[in-house]
Design an enzyme around this catalytic site. Structure first.
Site, PDB file in Angstrom:
ATOM      1  N   THR A   1       0.848  -1.198   0.000  1.00 16.17           N
ATOM      2  CA  THR A   1       0.000   0.000   0.000  1.00 16.17           C
ATOM      3  C   THR A   1       0.881   1.245   0.000  1.00 16.17           C
ATOM      4  OG1 THR A   1      -1.861  -1.068   1.056  1.00 16.17           O
ATOM      5  CG2 THR A   1      -1.625   1.287   1.473  1.00 16.17           C
TER       6      THR A   1
ATOM      7  N   HIS B   1      -7.466 -11.063  -0.558  1.00 16.79           N
ATOM      8  CA  HIS B   1      -6.746 -10.663   0.657  1.00 16.79           C
ATOM      9  C   HIS B   1      -7.435 -11.309   1.866  1.00 16.79           C
ATOM     10  CE1 HIS B   1      -4.240  -8.617   3.368  1.00 16.79           C
ATOM     11  NE2 HIS B   1      -4.301  -7.380   2.898  1.00 16.79           N
TER      12      HIS B   1
ATOM     13  N   ASN C   1      -3.801 -10.392   7.373  1.00 19.94           N
ATOM     14  CA  ASN C   1      -3.485  -9.110   8.035  1.00 19.94           C
ATOM     15  C   ASN C   1      -4.636  -8.432   8.768  1.00 19.94           C
ATOM     16  OD1 ASN C   1      -0.923  -9.514   7.187  1.00 19.94           O
ATOM     17  ND2 ASN C   1      -0.956  -8.022   5.522  1.00 19.94           N
TER      18      ASN C   1
ATOM     19  N   ASN D   1      -3.189  -5.586  12.914  1.00 15.17           N
ATOM     20  CA  ASN D   1      -4.555  -5.076  13.062  1.00 15.17           C
ATOM     21  C   ASN D   1      -5.350  -5.812  14.148  1.00 15.17           C
ATOM     22  OD1 ASN D   1      -4.447  -2.923  11.169  1.00 15.17           O
ATOM     23  ND2 ASN D   1      -4.452  -4.459   9.547  1.00 15.17           N
TER      24      ASN D   1
HETATM   25  C1  LIG Z   1       4.565  -0.077   2.981  1.00 19.38           C
HETATM   26  C2  LIG Z   1       3.911  -1.415   3.121  1.00 19.38           C
HETATM   27  C3  LIG Z   1       2.636  -1.606   2.605  1.00 19.38           C
HETATM   28  C4  LIG Z   1       2.026  -2.865   2.672  1.00 19.38           C
HETATM   29  N1  LIG Z   1       0.794  -3.042   2.083  1.00 19.38           N
HETATM   30  C5  LIG Z   1       0.232  -4.279   2.041  1.00 19.38           C
HETATM   31  C6  LIG Z   1      -0.965  -4.510   1.322  1.00 19.38           C
HETATM   32  O1  LIG Z   1      -1.530  -3.616   0.675  1.00 19.38           O
HETATM   33  N2  LIG Z   1      -1.473  -5.760   1.344  1.00 19.38           N
HETATM   34  C7  LIG Z   1      -0.875  -6.787   2.036  1.00 19.38           C
HETATM   35  O2  LIG Z   1      -1.373  -7.915   2.027  1.00 19.38           O
HETATM   36  N3  LIG Z   1       0.292  -6.591   2.699  1.00 19.38           N
HETATM   37  C8  LIG Z   1       0.850  -5.379   2.694  1.00 19.38           C
HETATM   38  N4  LIG Z   1       2.075  -5.196   3.319  1.00 19.38           N
HETATM   39  C9  LIG Z   1       2.813  -6.361   3.831  1.00 19.38           C
HETATM   40  C10 LIG Z   1       3.800  -6.855   2.764  1.00 19.38           C
HETATM   41  O3  LIG Z   1       3.116  -7.364   1.627  1.00 19.38           O
HETATM   42  C11 LIG Z   1       4.711  -7.969   3.303  1.00 19.38           C
HETATM   43  O4  LIG Z   1       3.913  -9.014   3.795  1.00 19.38           O
HETATM   44  C12 LIG Z   1       5.626  -7.495   4.415  1.00 19.38           C
HETATM   45  O5  LIG Z   1       6.272  -6.268   4.071  1.00 19.38           O
HETATM   46  C13 LIG Z   1       6.706  -8.552   4.738  1.00 19.38           C
HETATM   47  O6  LIG Z   1       7.462  -8.852   3.600  1.00 19.38           O
HETATM   48  P1  LIG Z   1       8.951  -8.239   3.403  1.00 19.38           P
HETATM   49  O7  LIG Z   1       9.752  -8.618   4.635  1.00 19.38           O
HETATM   50  O8  LIG Z   1       9.490  -8.857   2.153  1.00 19.38           O
HETATM   51  O9  LIG Z   1       8.781  -6.754   3.312  1.00 19.38           O
HETATM   52  C14 LIG Z   1       2.689  -3.939   3.304  1.00 19.38           C
HETATM   53  C15 LIG Z   1       3.958  -3.730   3.849  1.00 19.38           C
HETATM   54  C16 LIG Z   1       4.576  -2.497   3.764  1.00 19.38           C
HETATM   55  C17 LIG Z   1       5.961  -2.311   4.314  1.00 19.38           C
END
Ligand SMILES: Cc1cc2nc3c(=O)[nH]c(=O)nc-3n(C[C@H](O)[C@H](O)[C@H](O)COP(=O)(O)O)c2cc1C
Length: 370
Positions: free
Chosen positions: A25, A178, A181, A238
């Site tokens: 996001t 989705h 989360n 959440n």
């Molecule tokens: C800025 C940001 C926005 C995110 N937005 C979403 C989202 O829109 N939908 C979702 O399922 N997870 C969202 N996440 C979670 C990520 O998809 C991911 O699960 C999380 O960052 C862990 O993966 P990583 O360690 O590779 O970053 C978001 C995470 C971050 C940091």
């Protein structure tokens, strides 16, 4: 052993490699409509085997944050078509993450200022983002109202219409439901947020009912081969928790096994946090085994805190795809950088949510930096 940089398939979607961009996001869609910058942003990242868009609301009621995109108006669908065309022009593949936030919302974001909806009238101890005069502010979520059982078919319908429009009108290669989360479907799954006494609460079968109805309906509309789903068995994101997640998610993946989904996307541990949570142990290998034993053939996608070494280990251990989130924010050419062992750009934390091109489309590729 499957290799990270070799082509594969997820259902009907052909991927040029096993590196997936996780949904992120970015709060840069004023009035819930993606902009030309959004098109540039995804096009820049099209070398990923698969792009999963930022969470995208299936209805106005499904909105929970300022300036996040939707998929329920023609202007939104037209804007997304620009995005998918641009990604396809680069040879990439892109699915849209279908989102209903449930109780993680604010009356200011809801139709006619109404209460957000939830399985039960329990306020989430979490924040959402309102953007006022261009400045993002974190505010408490509003008290929700419990959805009536007779409203649930309408929610299944909204998901289904969004999925059909995503593929037929906006040109997506598929959708990701989705289910993670702490948003609506996860709220129904878990005991901490679902205290219903009807067919949608109580037993595991009842708590999983809405998620499975949504998934089956989408599969009927667009085909399992274009449908993925994201789950987060133990994340505290959440303010969700479940008293006994292992049997709950085992039941869910067994039910999903017969739907011929493109992929199952699992967040391991706390989203964006520790991969192991001492007080919430979970056996992910057993979960995958349960899915496979039930005949599930979809690609198994893992996420949370992966780097190159961990990704290779995961593939060796039986995963098919690895989703990277934060690394894609500042590394549009993450695949090339992983392939040559770095270097990696650092992320400016001040420009993650909201704003314009800065921190969004201005991170350079290796070629541009040399
Ligand atoms: C800025 C940001 C926005 C995110 N937005 C979403 C989202 O829109 N939908 C979702 O399922 N997870 C969202 N996440 C979670 C990520 O998809 C991911 O699960 C999380 O960052 C862990 O993966 P990583 O360690 O590779 O970053 C978001 C995470 C971050 C940091």
């Amino acid at each position: 052993m499957p290799r990270l940089f070799e082509p594969t398939t997820a259902g009907q979607i052909q991927l040029s490699n096993r590196v997936v961009m996780a949904p992120l996001t970015r709060n840069r869609a004023p009035n819930a409509v993606p902009t030309a910058l959004t098109t540039t942003y995804y096009q820049q990242r099209a070398s990923a085997g698969l792009l999963i868009t930022e969470a995208t609301a299936i209805s106005h009621q499904g909105q929970g944050y300022s300036d996040v995109p939707g998929l329920y108006g023609t202007d939104q669908l037209d804007a997304w078509k620009h995005v998918t065309d641009a990604v396809h022009a680069e040879g990439g593949k892109i699915v849209v993450q279908l989102w209903h936030v449930g109780r993680v919302s604010h009356t200011e974001l809801q139709p006619e200022g109404g209460k957000p909806v939830a399985p039960s009238a329990i306020t989430a101890k979490t924040k959402t983002v309102l953007i006022k005069d261009g400045v993002p502010t974190f505010v408490d979520t509003s008290e929700p109202r419990a959805l009536k059982a007779e409203e649930l078919p309408g929610i299944v319908h909204s998901y289904t219409v969004a999925a059909r429009n995503a593929v037929d009108t906006a040109g997506f290669d598929g959708v990701e439901i989705h289910g993670a989360n702490g948003y609506l479907l996860d709220q129904f799954l878990k005991t901490g947020s679902n205290q219903r006494t009807d067919d949608y609460g109580g037993s595991i079968e009842n708590r999983a009912r809405l998620l499975l109805e949504v998934t089956r309906s989408i599969v009927d509309a667009i085909g399992g081969g274009k449908t993925g789903i994201r789950l987060s068995p133990v994340t505290p994101a959440n303010d969700v928790h479940d008293a006994d997640p292992q049997p709950l998610f085992t039941y869910v993946v067994k039910q999903l096994a017969s739907l011929n989904l493109a992929y199952i996307h699992i967040i391991e541990g706390a989203t964006g946090g520790p991969r192991e949570i001492a007080e919430r142990p979970f056996d992910y290998a057993a979960l995958r085994a349960a899915y496979r034993e039930a005949g599930g053939k979809g690609a198994w996608m893992v996420n949370n805190g992966y780097d190159l070494a961990l990704a290779r280990d995961a593939l060796q251990d039986g995963a098919d795809l690895v989703a990277f989130g934060k690394p894609f924010i500042s590394n549009p050419d993450l695949v090339a950088r992983l392939q040559q062992g770095g270097p990696f750009n650092t992320t400016d934390k001040n420009t993650i949510y909201g704003g314009g091109a800065e921190g969004y489309t201005d991170y350079l590729t290796l070629g541009a930096q040399s």
